[in-house]
Design a protein around this motif. Structure first.
Motif, PDB file in Angstrom:
ATOM      1  N   ARG A 180       0.958  -0.974  -0.157  1.00 10.74           N
ATOM      2  CA  ARG A 180      -0.108  -0.076  -0.017  1.00 10.74           C
ATOM      3  C   ARG A 180       0.943   1.185   0.052  1.00 10.74           C
ATOM      4  NH1 ARG A 180      -2.823  -4.561   0.133  1.00 10.74           N
ATOM      5  NH2 ARG A 180      -4.746  -4.648   0.709  1.00 10.74           N
ATOM      6  N   TYR A 181       0.442   2.123  -0.611  1.00 11.68           N
ATOM      7  CA  TYR A 181       1.258   3.469  -0.973  1.00 11.68           C
ATOM      8  C   TYR A 181       0.974   4.611   0.039  1.00 11.68           C
ATOM      9  CZ  TYR A 181       3.311   1.379  -4.935  1.00 11.68           C
ATOM     10  OH  TYR A 181       3.894   0.577  -5.966  1.00 11.68           O
ATOM     11  N   TYR A 182       1.941   5.221   0.737  1.00 11.90           N
ATOM     12  CA  TYR A 182       1.443   6.509   1.499  1.00 11.90           C
ATOM     13  C   TYR A 182       2.201   7.549   1.268  1.00 11.90           C
ATOM     14  CZ  TYR A 182      -1.212   3.075   3.802  1.00 11.90           C
ATOM     15  OH  TYR A 182      -2.167   2.211   4.162  1.00 11.90           O
ATOM     16  N   SER A 183       1.852   8.829   1.103  1.00  8.82           N
ATOM     17  CA  SER A 183       2.419   9.911   0.834  1.00  8.82           C
ATOM     18  C   SER A 183       3.367  10.125   2.092  1.00  8.82           C
ATOM     19  CB  SER A 183       1.374  11.340   0.674  1.00  8.82           C
ATOM     20  OG  SER A 183       0.575  10.705  -0.511  1.00  8.82           O
TER      21      SER A 183
ATOM     22  N   VAL B  92      -6.433  -3.711   5.273  1.00 14.93           N
ATOM     23  CA  VAL B  92      -5.085  -4.779   5.958  1.00 14.93           C
ATOM     24  C   VAL B  92      -4.108  -3.908   6.521  1.00 14.93           C
ATOM     25  CG1 VAL B  92      -3.358  -6.359   5.002  1.00 14.93           C
ATOM     26  CG2 VAL B  92      -5.693  -6.381   3.912  1.00 14.93           C
ATOM     27  N   ALA B  93      -3.569  -2.948   5.666  1.00 12.25           N
ATOM     28  CA  ALA B  93      -2.255  -2.261   6.153  1.00 12.25           C
ATOM     29  C   ALA B  93      -2.645  -1.146   7.371  1.00 12.25           C
ATOM     30  CB  ALA B  93      -1.683  -1.731   5.032  1.00 12.25           C
ATOM     31  N   THR B  94      -3.699  -0.473   7.197  1.00  9.13           N
ATOM     32  CA  THR B  94      -3.853   0.408   8.287  1.00  9.13           C
ATOM     33  C   THR B  94      -4.097  -0.296   9.730  1.00  9.13           C
ATOM     34  OG1 THR B  94      -6.205   0.649   7.451  1.00  9.13           O
ATOM     35  CG2 THR B  94      -4.568   2.247   6.498  1.00  9.13           C
ATOM     36  N   ASN B  95      -4.731  -1.334   9.544  1.00  9.55           N
ATOM     37  CA  ASN B  95      -5.131  -1.929  10.750  1.00  9.55           C
ATOM     38  C   ASN B  95      -3.810  -2.711  11.449  1.00  9.55           C
ATOM     39  OD1 ASN B  95      -7.977  -1.964  11.721  1.00  9.55           O
ATOM     40  ND2 ASN B  95      -8.125  -2.000   9.695  1.00  9.55           N
TER      41      ASN B  95
HETATM   42  P1  FAD Z   1      -7.278  -2.277   2.083  1.00 10.81           P
HETATM   43  O1  FAD Z   1      -7.312  -3.707   2.496  1.00 10.81           O
HETATM   44  O2  FAD Z   1      -6.514  -1.914   0.688  1.00 10.81           O
HETATM   45  O3  FAD Z   1      -8.783  -1.962   1.773  1.00 10.81           O
HETATM   46  C1  FAD Z   1      -9.336  -0.882   0.991  1.00 10.81           C
HETATM   47  C2  FAD Z   1     -10.668  -0.705   1.227  1.00 10.81           C
HETATM   48  O4  FAD Z   1     -11.651  -1.769   1.149  1.00 10.81           O
HETATM   49  C3  FAD Z   1     -10.995  -0.397   2.803  1.00 10.81           C
HETATM   50  O5  FAD Z   1     -11.715   0.943   2.793  1.00 10.81           O
HETATM   51  C4  FAD Z   1     -11.648  -1.432   3.262  1.00 10.81           C
HETATM   52  O6  FAD Z   1     -12.397  -1.284   4.570  1.00 10.81           O
HETATM   53  C5  FAD Z   1     -12.465  -2.033   2.310  1.00 10.81           C
HETATM   54  N1  FAD Z   1     -12.847  -3.532   2.318  1.00 10.81           N
HETATM   55  C6  FAD Z   1     -12.014  -4.308   3.177  1.00 10.81           C
HETATM   56  N2  FAD Z   1     -12.823  -5.537   2.654  1.00 10.81           N
HETATM   57  C7  FAD Z   1     -13.660  -5.352   1.824  1.00 10.81           C
HETATM   58  C8  FAD Z   1     -14.748  -6.321   1.262  1.00 10.81           C
HETATM   59  N3  FAD Z   1     -14.613  -7.510   1.693  1.00 10.81           N
HETATM   60  N4  FAD Z   1     -15.601  -5.623   0.553  1.00 10.81           N
HETATM   61  C9  FAD Z   1     -15.560  -4.349   0.332  1.00 10.81           C
HETATM   62  N5  FAD Z   1     -14.701  -3.533   0.861  1.00 10.81           N
HETATM   63  C10 FAD Z   1     -13.792  -4.061   1.583  1.00 10.81           C
HETATM   64  N6  FAD Z   1      -3.681   6.575   2.779  1.00 10.81           N
HETATM   65  C11 FAD Z   1      -3.383   7.405   3.911  1.00 10.81           C
HETATM   66  O7  FAD Z   1      -4.234   7.164   4.760  1.00 10.81           O
HETATM   67  N7  FAD Z   1      -2.428   8.313   3.881  1.00 10.81           N
HETATM   68  C12 FAD Z   1      -1.677   8.859   2.806  1.00 10.81           C
HETATM   69  O8  FAD Z   1      -1.052   9.443   2.747  1.00 10.81           O
HETATM   70  C13 FAD Z   1      -2.064   8.086   1.624  1.00 10.81           C
HETATM   71  N8  FAD Z   1      -1.342   8.296   0.400  1.00 10.81           N
HETATM   72  C14 FAD Z   1      -1.611   7.532  -0.758  1.00 10.81           C
HETATM   73  C15 FAD Z   1      -0.864   8.011  -1.878  1.00 10.81           C
HETATM   74  C16 FAD Z   1      -1.008   7.206  -2.803  1.00 10.81           C
HETATM   75  C17 FAD Z   1      -0.058   7.392  -4.258  1.00 10.81           C
HETATM   76  C18 FAD Z   1      -2.030   6.139  -2.986  1.00 10.81           C
HETATM   77  C19 FAD Z   1      -2.108   5.343  -4.345  1.00 10.81           C
HETATM   78  C20 FAD Z   1      -2.711   5.815  -2.046  1.00 10.81           C
HETATM   79  C21 FAD Z   1      -2.585   6.561  -0.555  1.00 10.81           C
HETATM   80  N9  FAD Z   1      -3.433   6.348   0.428  1.00 10.81           N
HETATM   81  C22 FAD Z   1      -3.040   7.050   1.560  1.00 10.81           C
HETATM   82  C23 FAD Z   1      -4.137   5.309   0.643  1.00 10.81           C
HETATM   83  C24 FAD Z   1      -3.540   3.886   0.873  1.00 10.81           C
HETATM   84  O9  FAD Z   1      -2.561   3.401  -0.052  1.00 10.81           O
HETATM   85  C25 FAD Z   1      -4.480   2.747   1.152  1.00 10.81           C
HETATM   86  O10 FAD Z   1      -5.354   2.403   0.240  1.00 10.81           O
HETATM   87  C26 FAD Z   1      -5.247   3.043   2.571  1.00 10.81           C
HETATM   88  O11 FAD Z   1      -4.612   3.158   3.467  1.00 10.81           O
HETATM   89  C27 FAD Z   1      -6.332   1.565   2.674  1.00 10.81           C
HETATM   90  O12 FAD Z   1      -5.264   0.458   2.803  1.00 10.81           O
HETATM   91  P2  FAD Z   1      -5.673  -0.631   3.698  1.00 10.81           P
HETATM   92  O13 FAD Z   1      -4.510  -1.919   3.342  1.00 10.81           O
HETATM   93  O14 FAD Z   1      -5.708  -0.587   5.256  1.00 10.81           O
HETATM   94  O15 FAD Z   1      -6.907  -1.193   3.185  1.00 10.81           O
END
Ligand code: FAD
Length: 684
Positions: A442-445, A478-481
């Motif tokens: 997952r990408y973060y700024s 996944v990543a944020t938790n």
């Molecule tokens: P994921 O596991 O990727 O889930 C994505 C979403 O899907 C969540 O909302 C989750 O609740 C939902 N989900 C999970 N399971 C299901 C299901 N079964 N059905 C439907 N939906 C579901 N984020 C920031 O907070 N800060 C930043 O600075 C930031 N910068 C970014 C920069 C770039 C260039 C990009 C591309 C993204 C950035 N993001 C940022 C977003 C970040 O990359 C992640 O996408 C975000 O944190 C979610 O990741 P995750 O693994 O926690 O969620």
């Protein structure tokens, strides 16, 4: 008794035969069923590789985050299976393109090339496709033999929606290539990527049956990889327990040293210690984590405005539920060998590994399920009822939405519902590895400055946990938790119970204490090269992340007696006491930068009327216009779906009112700012 030369020769031949028999050729890298004449990676010549592996169709992907790659594999597999056409799927970066036009004339019966093209950033190609597009534009002059199709993956909330898919089609056709079917446009912005893909693919298959007279067969699973349970155990040092790549498995002393030296990229991350993590929100239900990754022991470098890729693993709850419904709980530690049956196929899973390690570290198990997956898993259903139900869901878009998508089910949830808890023990694990998307970083700024924090990378991540009406579970990211769990453990917070938990120590305790695999992705979101240039930054919510980095850079410059231009930051959140990110820090920045820094806040839930950053921009219209007149750079970061577009529209309105010009002139002015790189977006 002495052996003569003949006896020795016979003996050597017997020994050799025994070795071949017992190792199945694996001593020199050949496994069962493989034609290793030109294996993956040993040549960049497309015609040579396709011919040597007897392939009659080619699928190529331009992928940044892995989604286009996953779709291209899925397509290649189905195409091969439906039409009995041996199909190779490959990364655009792995080949030379000089003989792209000769594929059809050199290989008898060759049918089609299909491109899966993602668009990254502001209409840019993904990293792996930069050279390909460069070749197309600057070197290639004739593609008149090429028959191709293309599916673009984009986001309609972005200005440059599916720019690279469109460019693939226009450039190839300009060079004389023939487009088969229509360009497919997958739209992540509307959340319809999967359905867009299915509609495009089904349409293309109909056209192919017609135009290329291809015969279609019933879809049956044909494995491209083979899984065998191994005699090794979970304690064998060569077994992957979820290491991010094979360099991390059982390294020699010398290799261990080089793990800190890089280069670090999407194939090899740095295992970075998190030295500081803290909660930024003041709320029981919403969380946002500030985390600091120490890079002082490594060669990992970044510049302000870059992105940090964090490689996550799945939560215990998701892993165990997934293993359970497949009937693999008891066997979770059994070691498996994963071998490719096709030399052009490279599974994204390190082998040997264990069932649990594969599920925890390499597969995307908790996100939404695709309709195609449900349709194809039906053949392995444990009951007739489950089979019928899965097949129906696979075919019926509306029903699938009602029963699966709107209920936020993941794969394990769905299998459970379909079979009423009966285990799906007949699904081959090879099918799981081939059909489930692989877990992506997952990408973060980055929210620190490379000038101010040379040895650390900061990120600001809002924790994804949502309780939707009529959904019986909390939907988690996944990543944020994972970051949330690290924060709780690192700060010994015992009064907060996370929704999901993780194995924080990682494979062989390698992630302890508090380490995560990361790499940096260079971005084009950059401060002006002249520090004296004013900047206007629009960053609501976590959109403030890179601007914290920008401001810290200007604070460091000021401390070094470098004169900096004004920074006008618009920040928005719900209210000043709950989710005002870095509230105290901003006070400090104001002290250090004086009149060179101004923070404008918009709190959406403090007044009867909701107030957003766009409203605050209008209030400061005159100043924005003047700063732009003085050469200011304009930056937007955060939500791509609505905010970024609204901000652009508001800027056009500001130009109209302040410069007294028509809407079309104001629109051109804003466009021009983009062309000059003075309007930059970092949105997601
Ligand atoms: P994921 O596991 O990727 O889930 C994505 C979403 O899907 C969540 O909302 C989750 O609740 C939902 N989900 C999970 N399971 C299901 C299901 N079964 N059905 C439907 N939906 C579901 N984020 C920031 O907070 N800060 C930043 O600075 C930031 N910068 C970014 C920069 C770039 C260039 C990009 C591309 C993204 C950035 N993001 C940022 C977003 C970040 O990359 C992640 O996408 C975000 O944190 C979610 O990741 P995750 O693994 O926690 O969620």
């Amino acid at each position: 008794m002495a052996l003569d030369t003949l006896d020795l020769g016979v003996l050597a031949a017997i020994v050799l035969a025994i070795v071949i028999y017992f190792t199945k050729g694996s001593l020199w890298g050949k496994s069962d069923g493989e034609d290793v004449s030109v294996p993956r990676g040993s040549s960049r010549d497309l015609v040579e590789i396709l011919a040597a592996n007897n392939k009659k169709a080619l699928v190529l992907f331009a992928s940044q985050t892995g989604t286009a790659e996953d779709y291209s594999h899925k397509f290649a597999k189905e195409f091969q299976s439906r039409f009995s056409i041996p199909t190779m799927c490959g990364d655009l970066a792995d080949y030379d393109y000089e003989n792209l036009n000769e594929i059809f004339t050199s290989i008898d019966g060759f049918q089609l090339v299909v491109f899966f093209t993602a668009t990254y950033g502001e209409g840019e190609p993904p990293d792996n496709a930069v050279e390909f597009f460069d070749y197309l534009e600057n070197e290639c002059d004739d593609l008149s033999n090429l028959k191709f199709s293309c599916f673009g993956l984009g986001n309609s909330t972005y200005e440059f929606y599916n720019a690279m898919g469109k460019k693939t089609v226009s450039t190839l056709t300009e060079k004389g290539a023939t487009l088969v079917g229509e360009l497919g446009l997958g739209d992540d912005g509307r959340g319809t990527m999967d359905e867009d893909y299915m509609a495009w693919k089904d349409g293309l298959f109909d056209i192919l049956k017609d135009q290329l007279s291809l015969e279609e067969h019933e879809l049956v699973y044909e494995p491209q990889i083979k899984i065998e349970e191994s005699v090794l155990t979970i304690d064998s040092p060569e077994v992957s327990l979820g290491e991010p790549d094979d360099k991390y498995i059982n390294p020699s002393q010398e290799e261990a040293q080089s793990l800190n030296e890089g280069p670090f990229d999407h194939t090899h991350p740095y295992l970075a210690p998190i030295t500081v993590s803290r909660e930024l929100f003041n709320s029981d239900s919403r969380h946002c984590i500030h985390a600091e990754f120490d890079i002082s022991d490594s060669n990992l470098k970044y510049t302000t405005g870059d992105h940090l890729a964090i490689w996550p693993s799945n939560s215990n709850e998701h892993v165990f539920k997934f293993l359970d419904i497949l009937g693999l709980s008891e066997k979770k530690d059994v070691v498996i060998d994963i071998k490719s049956l096709d030399p052009t196929v490279h599974p994204h899973v390190i082998s040997p590994s264990t069932y649990e390690a594969v599920v925890r570290h390499y597969l995307e198990i908790s996100g939404p399920v695709s309709r195609q997956f449900v349709g194809s898993v039906a053949q392995f259903a444990p009951t007739e009822q489950a089979k019928a139900h899965a097949s129906k869901l696979g075919k019926d878009k509306a029903l699938f939405h009602e029963e699966v998508t709107s209920r936020y089910l993941n794969i394990a949830d769905l299998l459970h519902v379909l079979s009423d808890g009966v285990k799906w023990t007949s699904i081959p694990f090879a099918f799981i590895i081939e059909s489930v998307a692989h877990l992506q970083p997952r990408y973060y700024s980055i929210s620190s400055s490379s000038l101010s924090e040379k040895q650390a990378i900061h990120v600001t991540a809002v924790v994804e946990q949502e309780k939707y009406p009529n959904v019986d579970h909390i939907v988690t990211g996944v990543a944020t938790n994972l970051l949330f769990n690290i924060q709780l453990a690192q700060n010994k917070v015992s009064n907060v119970k996370p929704v999901v938990t993780y194995d924080l120590a990682g494979p062989r305790q390698k992630f302890a204490p508090f380490k995560l695999p990361v790499h940096v992705r260079r971005s084009t979101f950059k401060l002006p090269s002249n520090p004296a240039t004013p900047i206007i930054c629009i960053g609501p919510g976590t959109g403030v992340a890179p601007f914290r980095g920008f401001i810290r850079e200007r604070v460091a410059q000021t401390a070094n007696d470098i004169s900096v231009g004004k920074t006008l930051l618009f920040f928005g959140c719900r209210n000043s006491s709950e989710d005002f990110l870095y509230k105290d820090e901003f006070v400090d920045y104001s002290k250090k930068l004086g009149e060179k820094f101004e923070l404008v806040t918009a709190f959406s839930r403090e007044t009867a009327e909701k107030v957003y950053v766009q409203h605050k921009m209008l209030e400061r219209a005159k100043e924005i216009s003047e700063l732009l007149n003085d050469g200011a750079f304009f930056y937007v970061c955060g939500d791509a779906a609505r905010m970024a577009r609204d901000v652009q529209n508001v800027l056009i309105r500001i130009m109209m009112s302040e410069r007294k010009v028509t809407e079309s002139i104001a629109t051109d002015m804003v466009k021009n700012l983009r062309v000059l790189n003075r309007y930059q977006e970092d949105v997601w």
